[in-house]
Enzyme design. Structure first.
Site, PDB file in Angstrom:
ATOM      1  N   SER A 196       0.900  -1.402   0.020  1.00  0.00           N
ATOM      2  CA  SER A 196      -0.060  -0.063   0.202  1.00  0.00           C
ATOM      3  C   SER A 196       1.016   1.180  -0.083  1.00  0.00           C
ATOM      4  O   SER A 196       1.667   1.647  -0.853  1.00  0.00           O
ATOM      5  CB  SER A 196      -1.014  -0.190   1.314  1.00  0.00           C
ATOM      6  OG  SER A 196      -1.981   0.931   1.037  1.00  0.00           O
TER       7      SER A 196
ATOM      8  N   ASP B 147      -9.838  -4.728  -4.695  1.00  0.00           N
ATOM      9  CA  ASP B 147      -9.000  -3.874  -3.904  1.00  0.00           C
ATOM     10  C   ASP B 147      -9.414  -2.349  -4.273  1.00  0.00           C
ATOM     11  O   ASP B 147      -9.512  -2.336  -5.590  1.00  0.00           O
ATOM     12  CB  ASP B 147      -7.493  -4.007  -3.957  1.00  0.00           C
ATOM     13  CG  ASP B 147      -6.797  -3.443  -3.203  1.00  0.00           C
ATOM     14  OD1 ASP B 147      -7.036  -2.130  -2.957  1.00  0.00           O
ATOM     15  OD2 ASP B 147      -5.527  -3.739  -2.875  1.00  0.00           O
TER      16      ASP B 147
ATOM     17  N   HIS C 117      -7.985  -5.326  -0.034  1.00  0.00           N
ATOM     18  CA  HIS C 117      -6.679  -4.422  -0.261  1.00  0.00           C
ATOM     19  C   HIS C 117      -5.691  -5.167   0.846  1.00  0.00           C
ATOM     20  O   HIS C 117      -5.905  -5.573   2.188  1.00  0.00           O
ATOM     21  CB  HIS C 117      -7.006  -3.250   0.429  1.00  0.00           C
ATOM     22  CG  HIS C 117      -5.908  -2.302   0.539  1.00  0.00           C
ATOM     23  ND1 HIS C 117      -5.055  -1.924  -0.497  1.00  0.00           N
ATOM     24  CD2 HIS C 117      -5.193  -1.536   1.591  1.00  0.00           C
ATOM     25  CE1 HIS C 117      -4.112  -1.164  -0.219  1.00  0.00           C
ATOM     26  NE2 HIS C 117      -4.142  -0.813   1.043  1.00  0.00           N
TER      27      HIS C 117
END
Length: 330
Positions: free
Chosen positions: A181, A276, A306
């Site tokens: 991320s 996601d 995610h």
């Protein structure tokens, strides 16, 4: 029939061929559906978390009182501090019992506001066990208290420390970099800084999981909506707002690496789940990486939320096995 491509070029090109069937809801395994449902239920039961200060949310997470369990502390872990441009930068180092086969510079996720190296002990311990690499995880400063450019400054300092001290400390100069991320965003920013500021290409591979590469928000991020499947559109906007609290052009490569000249970067594995909110970031970044002349692999997992590698299930096992193999081969 066209002529066959050279082996390396063929591997790089074919690695970005994605089967449309992966995006079919029917492709999602039952255990993946169950994991996603449990996440939505857990986060849906939490009052609006953004009414609380980030410092409080961080404290609760480190105490194991967040919405998800805290992994056990790795027996391999030690913490040191190095000098950074704005003060000490803590590094959490996991060293294998046998001589390290390489070193993985890990940059954690959390929207530049949350997360810590300690919270990644579960994944990083498994990484050490499966690859034989040591892991150096960076506890960079977090927004909103330390907005941009604090985080990439600290990650750059950690990378330069590893280049100076790593060969003697770990007995190897076989280095890889990666993160999840916001950590994937910072990993690419670090690679670009090393190339552009220091003329250094020290990393043999980049392991990039569910990265946020355009802080102006790609279509999947803008259109996701309110569903609390780990990350939703409001969350992304909150994180970006805190990270850029003191300003910053969202189109510059140091902030949004999707806009960078990506030439001269190492082979990269891009991992993403089809459920996601940041799906498009990876689908856009992987071909740009390849078009810049860098080997790239794109791994798309049906129904993955995610950073799904942080949750139990067969999908996480598959993705982690591929990333471990990718780094082991670098």
């Amino acid at each position: 029939m066209s002529s066959p491509l050279p082996d390396r070029q063929s591997r790089s090109s074919s690695a970005l061929v994605v089967n449309p069937a992966l995006f079919d809801p029917a492709a999602v395994a039952p255990d993946t559906r169950a994991v996603n449902a449990a996440i939505v239920k857990a986060l849906g039961a939490v009052p609006d978390r953004w009414v609380f200060p980030m410092a409080m949310l961080r404290k609760l997470r480190l105490e194991g009182k967040g919405p998800f369990p805290l992994s056990p502390e790795s027996p391999y872990a030690e913490v040191i501090e190095i000098d950074g441009p704005h003060g000490p930068v803590p590094l959490r180092i996991l060293t294998p019992p046998e001589p390290a086969r390489g070193v993985y510079l890990h940059i954690h996720g959390g929207g530049w506001c949350l997360g810590s190296a300690r919270e990644n002990d579960g994944l990083n311990h498994r990484f050490v066990e499966r690859t034989g690499f040591a892991v150096v995880s960076v506890d960079y400063r977090l927004a909103p208290e330390a907005p941009y450019p604090a985080a990439p400054d600290d990650c750059e300092a950690a990378a330069l420390w590893l280049l100076r001290e790593g060969p003697a400390r770990f007995g190897t100069d076989r280095f890889a970099i990666g993160g999840e991320s916001a950590g994937a965003n910072l990993s690419v920013a670090t690679l670009l800084r090393l190339r552009d500021r220091h003329d250094l290409p020290p990393f043999r591979a980049a392991n990039l999981n569910a990265g946020c590469y355009d802080l102006g928000l790609t279509p999947s991020a803008r259109q996701w909506g309110e569903e609390p499947l780990v990350l939703n559109t409001r969350d992304i906007n909150v994180f970006v707002g805190h990270y850029l609290r003191e300003g910053g052009d969202i189109a510059i490569p140091d902030i949004s690496p999707l806009h960078a000249d990506l030439r001269g970067l190492p082979p990269a594995l891009f991992t993403i789940g089809t459920r996601d909110a940041l799906l498009d970031d990876t689908l856009f970044m992987a071909p740009r990486w390849l078009a810049a002349g860098n080997p790239a692999e794109l791994a798309v997992y049906p129904g993955g939320c995610h950073v799904f590698i942080g949750f139990p299930g067969s999908l996480a096992d598959q993705a982690l096995a591929r990333s471990h193999a990718f780094i082991s081969a670098c």
